[in-house]
Design a protein around this motif. Structure first.
Motif, mmCIF file in Angstrom:
data_model
loop_
_atom_site.group_PDB
_atom_site.id
_atom_site.type_symbol
_atom_site.label_atom_id
_atom_site.label_comp_id
_atom_site.label_asym_id
_atom_site.label_seq_id
_atom_site.Cartn_x
_atom_site.Cartn_y
_atom_site.Cartn_z
ATOM 1 N N TRP A 55 31.884 52.722 33.899
ATOM 2 C CA TRP A 55 33.341 52.645 33.851
ATOM 3 C C TRP A 55 33.838 51.292 34.334
ATOM 4 O O TRP A 55 34.775 50.740 33.751
ATOM 5 N N ILE A 56 33.225 50.761 35.363
ATOM 6 C CA ILE A 56 33.630 49.447 35.855
ATOM 7 C C ILE A 56 33.291 48.369 34.832
ATOM 8 O O ILE A 56 34.084 47.461 34.588
ATOM 9 N N PHE A 57 32.129 48.480 34.201
ATOM 10 C CA PHE A 57 31.764 47.538 33.144
ATOM 11 C C PHE A 57 32.766 47.603 31.994
ATOM 12 O O PHE A 57 33.168 46.574 31.455
ATOM 13 N N MET A 58 33.179 48.830 31.646
ATOM 14 C CA MET A 58 34.137 48.997 30.557
ATOM 15 C C MET A 58 35.474 48.340 30.909
ATOM 16 O O MET A 58 36.086 47.661 30.074
ATOM 17 N N ILE A 59 35.931 48.523 32.136
ATOM 18 C CA ILE A 59 37.207 47.934 32.549
ATOM 19 C C ILE A 59 37.115 46.409 32.578
ATOM 20 O O ILE A 59 38.034 45.709 32.163
ATOM 21 N N LEU A 60 35.991 45.891 33.060
ATOM 22 C CA LEU A 60 35.838 44.447 33.154
ATOM 23 C C LEU A 60 35.645 43.769 31.802
ATOM 24 O O LEU A 60 35.794 42.550 31.699
ATOM 25 N N THR A 61 35.286 44.532 30.775
ATOM 26 C CA THR A 61 35.084 43.925 29.454
ATOM 27 C C THR A 61 36.205 44.259 28.478
ATOM 28 O O THR A 61 36.051 44.009 27.282
ATOM 29 N N LEU A 62 37.300 44.799 28.959
ATOM 30 C CA LEU A 62 38.462 44.949 28.095
ATOM 31 C C LEU A 62 38.988 43.565 27.707
ATOM 32 O O LEU A 62 38.767 42.580 28.416
ATOM 33 N N SER A 63 39.688 43.490 26.600
ATOM 34 C CA SER A 63 40.117 42.178 26.115
ATOM 35 C C SER A 63 41.062 41.488 27.102
ATOM 36 O O SER A 63 40.972 40.270 27.301
ATOM 37 N N MET A 64 41.958 42.221 27.738
ATOM 38 C CA MET A 64 42.862 41.604 28.705
ATOM 39 C C MET A 64 42.096 41.140 29.937
ATOM 40 O O MET A 64 42.392 40.082 30.502
ATOM 41 N N SER A 65 41.109 41.923 30.365
ATOM 42 C CA SER A 65 40.309 41.528 31.524
ATOM 43 C C SER A 65 39.538 40.242 31.236
ATOM 44 O O SER A 65 39.509 39.335 32.073
ATOM 45 N N LEU A 66 38.938 40.160 30.062
ATOM 46 C CA LEU A 66 38.202 38.945 29.709
ATOM 47 C C LEU A 66 39.138 37.751 29.570
ATOM 48 O O LEU A 66 38.772 36.628 29.923
ATOM 49 N N SER A 67 40.335 37.992 29.076
ATOM 50 C CA SER A 67 41.321 36.911 28.971
ATOM 51 C C SER A 67 41.726 36.408 30.355
ATOM 52 O O SER A 67 41.850 35.196 30.572
ATOM 53 N N LEU A 68 41.923 37.329 31.302
ATOM 54 C CA LEU A 68 42.276 36.921 32.661
ATOM 55 C C LEU A 68 41.124 36.195 33.345
ATOM 56 O O LEU A 68 41.336 35.236 34.086
ATOM 57 N N ILE A 69 39.911 36.667 33.115
ATOM 58 C CA ILE A 69 38.746 36.029 33.737
ATOM 59 C C ILE A 69 38.558 34.622 33.194
ATOM 60 O O ILE A 69 38.165 33.706 33.925
ATOM 61 N N ALA A 70 38.868 34.400 31.914
ATOM 62 C CA ALA A 70 38.683 33.078 31.310
ATOM 63 C C ALA A 70 39.814 32.103 31.625
ATOM 64 O O ALA A 70 39.715 30.932 31.304
ATOM 65 N N SER A 71 40.871 32.581 32.262
ATOM 66 C CA SER A 71 41.974 31.678 32.576
ATOM 67 C C SER A 71 41.701 30.932 33.878
ATOM 68 O O SER A 71 40.753 31.229 34.598
ATOM 69 N N SER A 72 42.543 29.982 34.174
ATOM 70 C CA SER A 72 42.354 29.217 35.400
ATOM 71 C C SER A 72 43.183 29.778 36.554
ATOM 72 O O SER A 72 43.251 29.175 37.614
ATOM 73 N N SER A 73 43.814 30.930 36.348
ATOM 74 C CA SER A 73 44.618 31.533 37.417
ATOM 75 C C SER A 73 43.728 32.388 38.324
ATOM 76 O O SER A 73 42.547 32.572 38.060
ATOM 77 N N GLN A 74 44.338 32.931 39.355
ATOM 78 C CA GLN A 74 43.588 33.748 40.298
ATOM 79 C C GLN A 74 43.466 35.197 39.844
ATOM 80 O O GLN A 74 42.835 36.001 40.511
ATOM 81 N N ASP A 75 44.041 35.551 38.713
ATOM 82 C CA ASP A 75 44.061 36.935 38.268
ATOM 83 C C ASP A 75 42.675 37.465 37.908
ATOM 84 O O ASP A 75 42.388 38.642 38.100
ATOM 85 N N GLY A 76 41.805 36.621 37.383
ATOM 86 C CA GLY A 76 40.448 37.056 37.066
ATOM 87 C C GLY A 76 39.665 37.440 38.312
ATOM 88 O O GLY A 76 38.980 38.465 38.339
ATOM 89 N N LEU A 77 39.792 36.626 39.350
ATOM 90 C CA LEU A 77 39.123 36.956 40.612
ATOM 91 C C LEU A 77 39.762 38.170 41.267
ATOM 92 O O LEU A 77 39.077 38.971 41.909
ATOM 93 N N LEU A 78 41.061 38.322 41.103
ATOM 94 C CA LEU A 78 41.764 39.486 41.625
ATOM 95 C C LEU A 78 41.247 40.752 40.959
ATOM 96 O O LEU A 78 40.991 41.761 41.626
ATOM 97 N N LEU A 79 41.053 40.718 39.675
ATOM 98 C CA LEU A 79 40.525 41.855 38.938
ATOM 99 C C LEU A 79 39.089 42.169 39.356
ATOM 100 O O LEU A 79 38.739 43.334 39.562
ATOM 101 N N ALA A 80 38.265 41.154 39.504
ATOM 102 C CA ALA A 80 36.883 41.365 39.910
ATOM 103 C C ALA A 80 36.793 41.911 41.341
ATOM 104 O O ALA A 80 35.980 42.803 41.622
ATOM 105 N N CYS A 81 37.624 41.408 42.233
ATOM 106 C CA CYS A 81 37.643 41.934 43.611
ATOM 107 C C CYS A 81 38.141 43.369 43.653
ATOM 108 O O CYS A 81 37.651 44.177 44.438
ATOM 109 N N SER A 82 39.088 43.702 42.809
ATOM 110 C CA SER A 82 39.561 45.082 42.736
ATOM 111 C C SER A 82 38.459 46.006 42.217
ATOM 112 O O SER A 82 38.316 47.137 42.693
#
Length: 110
Positions: free
Chosen positions: A35-62
């Motif tokens: 389930w965590i893998f599924m959430i982390l590989t959603l298109s919005m999650s991958l978009s946030l992780i690929a950005s230069s903002s802190q949102d990708g790290l926020l998602l991964a820490c969550s």
């Protein structure tokens, strides 16, 4: 370095850090890893992780915080204080990342 090169380097560093934290979350999750893998590989999650903002790290820490909660609830033991300490640190990082959104807003009655 130019501005574009700096942006690319910051994106690469954000991706590497978010993938490392996400991999730790998946490793800690046990049965909830799918389930965590599924959430982390959603298109919005991958978009946030690929950005230069802190949102990708926020998602991964969550995701890591969720994995630690699942692990503490599924396998209770005497060493749960380590999991709880990790959970407190992870949730502290998440709370510090977006502190303005958690602030109370007062309305003036003028």
């Amino acid at each position: 370095m130019t501005v574009v090169e700096t942006l690319e380097v910051s994106r690469v560093m954000t991706v590497m850090a978010a993938v490392a934290v996400g991999a730790a979350a998946i490793a800690c999750a046990g049965g909830a890893a799918v389930w965590i893998f599924m959430i982390l590989t959603l298109s919005m999650s991958l978009s946030l992780i690929a950005s230069s903002s802190q949102d990708g790290l926020l998602l991964a820490c969550s995701a890591l915080a969720g994995a630690l909660v699942v692990r503490a609830l599924r396998w209770p033991s005497n060493s749960n204080w380590k999991l709880l300490a990790g959970l407190v640190v992870t949730l502290g990082l998440v709370a510090m990342a977006r502190h303005p959104t958690g602030r109370l807003r007062y309305c003036r009655s003028d």
